[in-house]
Write a protein that holds these residues in place. Structure first.
Motif, PDB file in Angstrom:
ATOM      1  N   ASP A  46       0.838  -1.202   0.000  1.00  0.00           N
ATOM      2  CA  ASP A  46       0.000   0.000   0.000  1.00  0.00           C
ATOM      3  C   ASP A  46       0.872   1.251   0.000  1.00  0.00           C
ATOM      4  OD1 ASP A  46      -2.195  -1.507  -0.067  1.00  0.00           O
ATOM      5  OD2 ASP A  46      -2.781  -1.235   2.039  1.00  0.00           O
ATOM      6  N   ALA A  47       1.887   1.219   0.900  1.00  0.00           N
ATOM      7  CA  ALA A  47       2.783   2.379   0.998  1.00  0.00           C
ATOM      8  C   ALA A  47       3.477   2.611  -0.335  1.00  0.00           C
ATOM      9  CB  ALA A  47       3.816   2.126   2.088  1.00  0.00           C
ATOM     10  N   TYR A  48       3.903   1.531  -0.949  1.00  0.00           N
ATOM     11  CA  TYR A  48       4.577   1.643  -2.240  1.00  0.00           C
ATOM     12  C   TYR A  48       3.653   2.264  -3.275  1.00  0.00           C
ATOM     13  CZ  TYR A  48       6.246  -0.019  -6.770  1.00  0.00           C
ATOM     14  OH  TYR A  48       6.623  -0.090  -8.071  1.00  0.00           O
ATOM     15  N   ASN A  49       2.402   1.737  -3.311  1.00  0.00           N
ATOM     16  CA  ASN A  49       1.449   2.257  -4.297  1.00  0.00           C
ATOM     17  C   ASN A  49       1.163   3.738  -4.051  1.00  0.00           C
ATOM     18  OD1 ASN A  49       1.146  -0.005  -5.792  1.00  0.00           O
ATOM     19  ND2 ASN A  49      -0.563  -0.810  -4.567  1.00  0.00           N
ATOM     20  N   LYS A  50       1.053   4.075  -2.750  1.00  0.00           N
ATOM     21  CA  LYS A  50       0.765   5.466  -2.393  1.00  0.00           C
ATOM     22  C   LYS A  50       1.932   6.364  -2.832  1.00  0.00           C
ATOM     23  CE  LYS A  50      -0.829   8.160   1.541  1.00  0.00           C
ATOM     24  NZ  LYS A  50       0.330   9.049   1.577  1.00  0.00           N
ATOM     25  N   ALA A  51       3.144   5.899  -2.526  1.00  0.00           N
ATOM     26  CA  ALA A  51       4.327   6.665  -2.895  1.00  0.00           C
ATOM     27  C   ALA A  51       4.390   6.850  -4.410  1.00  0.00           C
ATOM     28  CB  ALA A  51       5.584   5.946  -2.400  1.00  0.00           C
ATOM     29  N   LEU A  52       4.026   5.769  -5.108  1.00  0.00           N
ATOM     30  CA  LEU A  52       4.044   5.829  -6.569  1.00  0.00           C
ATOM     31  C   LEU A  52       3.048   6.871  -7.070  1.00  0.00           C
ATOM     32  CD1 LEU A  52       5.656   4.125  -8.584  1.00  0.00           C
ATOM     33  CD2 LEU A  52       3.585   2.805  -8.985  1.00  0.00           C
ATOM     34  N   ALA A  53       1.824   6.821  -6.485  1.00  0.00           N
ATOM     35  CA  ALA A  53       0.793   7.766  -6.904  1.00  0.00           C
ATOM     36  C   ALA A  53       1.225   9.196  -6.582  1.00  0.00           C
ATOM     37  CB  ALA A  53      -0.523   7.435  -6.190  1.00  0.00           C
ATOM     38  N   ASP A  54       1.794   9.396  -5.375  1.00  0.00           N
ATOM     39  CA  ASP A  54       2.279  10.726  -4.962  1.00  0.00           C
ATOM     40  C   ASP A  54       3.324  11.226  -5.942  1.00  0.00           C
ATOM     41  OD1 ASP A  54       0.623  10.685  -2.892  1.00  0.00           O
ATOM     42  OD2 ASP A  54       2.156  10.459  -1.317  1.00  0.00           O
TER      43      ASP A  54
END
Lengths: 178, 266
Positions: free
Chosen positions: A83-91
């Protein structure tokens, strides 16, 4: 009957007819040793073997439970990390888009400025050129007047007349207005 | 097909026994000799004499020790083969006691485990050729069954008091039938230790005697001895099964009797 008593006299070691199981003279011996064997097995099992095996089984159950819990934990952590990875990617993507838009806007501003400046310069240059052209035009008209007057004077002189400079100039100016 | 083969083999045994038996070789088969109790030191079989019974009982104790104590000595989380067998045996009997006798039967687990391990080891040791089978003797099995009988009866009265007699009073039956049923129940209760002991000794003894009879045939038949040897192989396989099953049956019946003592209602 007689043979029976004879055999009994010979003892159980010889092949007596009938079942050795029913030879009651050996019962005491069997029961005595059986009691000892049973007590020995009971002590071995109840004092050592059974508590140890129970402990091992409990420990294994505990280990399995712990391992399962740890696996569950790790799984949750993995999901979290994803989730954190996906969030970081989206950010990062949003940030990149923002930066790109900003940069585009900045460049646009610079471009507009440069275009305006260039337009100004072009306009200035054009005005200058127009002025120069105007001057050149005026200069040329003046020259035409002079040349025309000179030519007219020369023609008048050549035709044997006496050229009046003022009259010639007036005539040229009159013609030029044409 | 198997049956046909069996009958042909049997006929061959008989015919060859008639035709090929040496003139004077009386069929010297003594199938019960293997059950003789004899002193190892010579002399009479007195109560404290060291006999073949002593030897094979001691070997049974040693085998129990090897499997249950030495086998589990490493206390491994991932068990070795011996530890695995010890744990399987433990789990097998523990579950049996729990399922049959109930949760409150679990405190009798060490006693039941003792019975099972002893009978199992004695039965299997008895299958070694030339060995002595302690569980083939009614003296041994009667003591085992008697221990169970008295333990169960005493536990029944201690736990339930006079209520234990409700075991014989079938309250679900019509009132007129109850006295008759009570007599039947009472008789069956006292027949329990008899059947419990004779079942084990009888099965083990019969199997060993049959083996010995076939072995005697093999000695007498000369050329055709392969037939009884086949039979011995088959019966031996059956006896291996019986050795386990009789230990199992004895143990599960003990659990059933224990259940009656703990919960005497029908």
């Amino acid at each position: 009957m007689a043979s029976n008593t004879q055999d009994a006299a010979h003892g159980a070691a010889e092949s007596a007819p009938g079942m050795p199981q029913l030879d009651f003279s050996t019962f005491g011996n069997q029961i005595f040793w059986l009691a000892i064997a049973l007590v020995a097995i009971y002590l071995i099992l109840s004092r050592v073997a059974l508590p140890r095996i129970a402990a091992v089984l409990a420990e294994r159950q505990g280990t399995i439970t712990n391992d399962l819990a740890a696996a569950e934990d790790l799984k949750a952590k993995a999901v979290e990390a994803e989730d954190a990875y996906n969030k970081a990617l989206a950010d990062a993507r949003a940030e990149a888009q923002r930066i790109a838009a900003e940069t585009r806007a900045e460049i646009q501003v610079g471009l507009d400025e440069a275009i305006a400046k260039a337009d100004e310069q072009i306009a200035a240059k054009a005005a200058e050129s127009e002025k120069a052209i105007g001057e050149i035009k005026a200069g040329a008209l003046e020259s035409v007047k002079v040349v025309a007057a000179d030519t007219a004077e020369a023609l008048v002189t050549a035709l044997g007349g006496k050229a009046d400079a003022k009259a010639v100039a007036a005539a040229v100016a009159d013609r030029m207005k044409g | 097909m198997g049956k046909l083969f069996f009958y042909v083999a049997l006929a061959l045994v008989v015919v060859s026994g008639v035709l090929f038996a040496p003139e004077h070789a009386a069929l010297a088969i003594h199938p019960m000799d293997q059950f003789n109790v004899a002193s190892l030191t010579g002399g009479a079989v007195s109560t404290f004499a060291i006999t073949n019974v002593t030897l094979w009982l001691a070997l049974a104790v040693v085998c129990v020790f090897l499997l249950m104590v030495v086998g589990s000595s490493r206390r491994a989380i991932v068990p070795s083969r011996a530890q695995s067998i010890a744990e399987l045996t433990y789990g097998f009997i523990y579950k049996m006691v729990e399922d049959v006798a109930g949760k409150d039967g679990v405190k009798f687990f060490p006693y039941i485990m003792t019975l099972f391990m002893f009978i199992l080891m004695a039965n299997f040791l008895g299958l070694i050729p030339m060995s002595f089978t302690t569980t083939s003797h009614i003296a041994v099995t009667a003591i085992l069954a008697g221990l169970v009988f008295f333990t169960v009866t005493i536990v029944g009265f201690v736990k339930n008091g006079v209520g234990f007699l409700g075991l014989f009073w079938v309250s679900s039956a019509p009132l007129a039938l109850r006295p008759i049923l009570a007599i039947i129940e009472l008789i069956s209760y006292f027949v329990r230790p008899v059947s419990h002991s004779i079942r084990l000794a009888g099965n083990v003894m019969a199997g060993h005697a049959v083996l010995k009879v076939f072995a005697g045939f093999a000695g007498a038949l000369g050329l055709f001895s392969f037939l009884p040897i086949f039979a011995i192989t088959a019966v031996y396989a059956l006896e291996v099964l019986v050795a386990f099953i009789q230990a199992y049956v004895f143990t599960i019946l003990t659990c059933v009797y224990l259940k009656d003592a703990l919960h005497p209602s029908h």
